[in-house]
Motif scaffolding. Structure first.
Motif, PDB file in Angstrom:
ATOM      1  N   UNK A  18      39.357  32.550  56.002  1.00  0.00           N
ATOM      2  CA  UNK A  18      39.439  33.600  57.022  1.00  0.00           C
ATOM      3  C   UNK A  18      39.506  34.985  56.388  1.00  0.00           C
ATOM      4  N   UNK A  19      40.251  35.088  55.287  1.00  0.00           N
ATOM      5  CA  UNK A  19      40.334  36.372  54.590  1.00  0.00           C
ATOM      6  C   UNK A  19      38.979  36.757  54.002  1.00  0.00           C
ATOM      7  N   UNK A  20      38.271  35.759  53.464  1.00  0.00           N
ATOM      8  CA  UNK A  20      36.945  36.031  52.901  1.00  0.00           C
ATOM      9  C   UNK A  20      35.976  36.487  53.988  1.00  0.00           C
ATOM     10  N   UNK A  21      36.066  35.876  55.176  1.00  0.00           N
ATOM     11  CA  UNK A  21      35.192  36.274  56.275  1.00  0.00           C
ATOM     12  C   UNK A  21      35.458  37.711  56.700  1.00  0.00           C
ATOM     13  N   UNK A  22      36.734  38.087  56.722  1.00  0.00           N
ATOM     14  CA  UNK A  22      37.078  39.459  57.105  1.00  0.00           C
ATOM     15  C   UNK A  22      36.505  40.464  56.110  1.00  0.00           C
ATOM     16  N   UNK A  23      36.511  40.100  54.825  1.00  0.00           N
ATOM     17  CA  UNK A  23      35.940  40.980  53.800  1.00  0.00           C
ATOM     18  C   UNK A  23      34.438  41.134  54.021  1.00  0.00           C
ATOM     19  N   UNK A  24      33.746  40.032  54.312  1.00  0.00           N
ATOM     20  CA  UNK A  24      32.297  40.085  54.502  1.00  0.00           C
ATOM     21  C   UNK A  24      31.918  40.878  55.742  1.00  0.00           C
ATOM     22  N   UNK A  25      32.763  40.874  56.764  1.00  0.00           N
ATOM     23  CA  UNK A  25      32.474  41.631  57.976  1.00  0.00           C
ATOM     24  C   UNK A  25      32.472  43.132  57.705  1.00  0.00           C
ATOM     25  N   UNK A  26      33.133  43.558  56.643  1.00  0.00           N
ATOM     26  CA  UNK A  26      33.153  44.979  56.285  1.00  0.00           C
ATOM     27  C   UNK A  26      31.923  45.380  55.472  1.00  0.00           C
ATOM     28  N   UNK A  27      31.061  44.396  55.168  1.00  0.00           N
ATOM     29  CA  UNK A  27      29.876  44.686  54.364  1.00  0.00           C
ATOM     30  C   UNK A  27      30.083  44.457  52.882  1.00  0.00           C
ATOM     31  N   UNK A  28      31.271  44.015  52.484  1.00  0.00           N
ATOM     32  CA  UNK A  28      31.578  43.727  51.087  1.00  0.00           C
ATOM     33  C   UNK A  28      31.625  42.206  50.897  1.00  0.00           C
ATOM     34  N   UNK A  29      31.739  41.769  49.638  1.00  0.00           N
ATOM     35  CA  UNK A  29      31.912  40.346  49.362  1.00  0.00           C
ATOM     36  C   UNK A  29      33.156  40.165  48.490  1.00  0.00           C
ATOM     37  N   UNK A  30      33.881  39.072  48.688  1.00  0.00           N
ATOM     38  CA  UNK A  30      35.064  38.821  47.861  1.00  0.00           C
ATOM     39  C   UNK A  30      34.670  38.495  46.430  1.00  0.00           C
ATOM     40  N   UNK A  31      35.494  38.951  45.484  1.00  0.00           N
ATOM     41  CA  UNK A  31      35.244  38.699  44.068  1.00  0.00           C
ATOM     42  C   UNK A  31      36.570  38.467  43.366  1.00  0.00           C
ATOM     43  N   UNK A  32      36.509  37.762  42.240  1.00  0.00           N
ATOM     44  CA  UNK A  32      37.693  37.512  41.425  1.00  0.00           C
ATOM     45  C   UNK A  32      37.447  38.100  40.042  1.00  0.00           C
ATOM     46  N   UNK A  33      38.410  38.857  39.549  1.00  0.00           N
ATOM     47  CA  UNK A  33      38.324  39.478  38.227  1.00  0.00           C
ATOM     48  C   UNK A  33      39.388  38.869  37.324  1.00  0.00           C
ATOM     49  N   UNK A  34      38.979  38.402  36.138  1.00  0.00           N
ATOM     50  CA  UNK A  34      39.941  37.777  35.234  1.00  0.00           C
ATOM     51  C   UNK A  34      39.485  37.952  33.787  1.00  0.00           C
ATOM     52  N   UNK A  35      40.328  37.482  32.865  1.00  0.00           N
ATOM     53  CA  UNK A  35      39.980  37.528  31.448  1.00  0.00           C
ATOM     54  C   UNK A  35      40.708  38.603  30.675  1.00  0.00           C
ATOM     55  N   UNK A  36      40.489  38.619  29.352  1.00  0.00           N
ATOM     56  CA  UNK A  36      41.059  39.601  28.415  1.00  0.00           C
ATOM     57  C   UNK A  36      42.586  39.560  28.401  1.00  0.00           C
ATOM     58  N   UNK A  37      43.155  38.411  28.734  1.00  0.00           N
ATOM     59  CA  UNK A  37      44.598  38.270  28.677  1.00  0.00           C
ATOM     60  C   UNK A  37      45.352  38.987  29.777  1.00  0.00           C
ATOM     61  N   UNK A  38      44.634  39.449  30.801  1.00  0.00           N
ATOM     62  CA  UNK A  38      45.271  40.159  31.904  1.00  0.00           C
ATOM     63  C   UNK A  38      45.364  39.248  33.129  1.00  0.00           C
ATOM     64  N   UNK A  39      46.205  39.625  34.073  1.00  0.00           N
ATOM     65  CA  UNK A  39      46.358  38.848  35.298  1.00  0.00           C
ATOM     66  C   UNK A  39      45.085  38.901  36.134  1.00  0.00           C
ATOM     67  N   UNK A  40      44.751  37.796  36.792  1.00  0.00           N
ATOM     68  CA  UNK A  40      43.590  37.809  37.696  1.00  0.00           C
ATOM     69  C   UNK A  40      43.810  38.801  38.827  1.00  0.00           C
ATOM     70  N   UNK A  41      42.720  39.344  39.323  1.00  0.00           N
ATOM     71  CA  UNK A  41      42.792  40.331  40.392  1.00  0.00           C
ATOM     72  C   UNK A  41      41.736  40.013  41.439  1.00  0.00           C
TER      73      UNK A  41
END
Length: 237
Positions: free
Chosen positions: A19-42
């Motif tokens: 449901x959260x992903x659908x709400x993001x797509x309705x705004x014209x954006x797409x959900x993404x996950x950022x991770x790596x380099x020893x940092x917390x995922x975002x």
């Protein structure tokens, strides 16, 4: 060179379910996950047009670009993505932070150049067995593709990974003896002639052994003598 002079803006979002992903797509954006380099995922949201443009570029998903997020910028690479199967809309993206001073393992395409002699003069067909090779190098040294000249290929010759040109900055992880391309014969399709089809249709098929056996059993049963009736006064056994 896989580093692009491109910046994509990402907006932080709350990680959630469908449901959260659908709400993001309705705004014209797409959900993404950022991770790596020893940092917390975002969890972030990105512009699908900007991401699709990178995926369609010469270096494709190996492109390293700037991701503007939380008031700063990070070097990232697209490591996974998902398209909607029917309409082809981008649904989700996975982004990996890139450390420019650490080697990466990536797969790059192999591009064949030229027309082989075996195709021009021997009637052969060029067959490419693998279209990508896995390499290890620094992010700044990732090539868009690895090209190889196949104009000298004839029957009996082939090109292997060990024949691919590369400098000291690249290390091949795909086995060196893996065949990349060679010349093969044209596969001819055997077409039955009308006479052959007619002869095959008129041929009497051999009777299967199981049918013969059943027939013999039936004949044996018909030819067998009926058991004698007991005489009067004689007890049945």
């Amino acid at each position: 060179m896989a580093i692009a002079d491109t910046s994509v803006t990402a907006q932080p979002r709350k990680a959630g379910g469908k449901n959260d992903a659908k709400r993001v797509r309705k705004t014209g954006m797409v959900p993404a996950a950022l991770y790596g380099a020893g940092k917390d995922p975002l969890a972030v949201a990105v512009d699908p047009k900007a991401v699709s443009k990178i995926l369609r570029s010469e270096t494709g998903h190996n492109t390293i670009f700037d991701l503007a997020v939380n008031g700063g910028a990070e070097k990232v690479m697209i490591v996974d993505w998902q398209y909607e199967p029917l309409k082809g809309h981008l649904l989700h993206v996975d982004l990996k932070r890139i450390a420019m001073d650490k080697v990466l393992r990536v797969s790059v395409p192999v591009v064949l150049k030229g027309t082989p002699e075996g195709v021009k003069t021997e009637g052969g067909v060029l067959e490419q067995l693998i279209r990508e090779v896995e390499i290890e190098c620094l992010p700044a040294d990732i090539p868009a593709a690895i090209s190889v000249d196949v104009s000298g290929l004839t029957f009996g010759l082939n090109i292997r990974v060990s024949d691919l040109a590369h400098g000291d900055k690249l290390k091949f992880l795909t086995p060196a003896d893996q065949m990349v391309a060679h010349i093969t014969h044209v596969k001819e399709e055997v077409v039955a002639t009308p006479d052959a089809v007619a002869a095959e249709a008129g041929a009497t098929p051999a009777e299967p052994e199981v049918i013969k056996k059943g027939k013999q059993d039936a004949e044996g049963a018909e030819g067998a003598e009926a058991p004698a009736k007991p005489e009067k006064g004689e007890k049945k056994k």
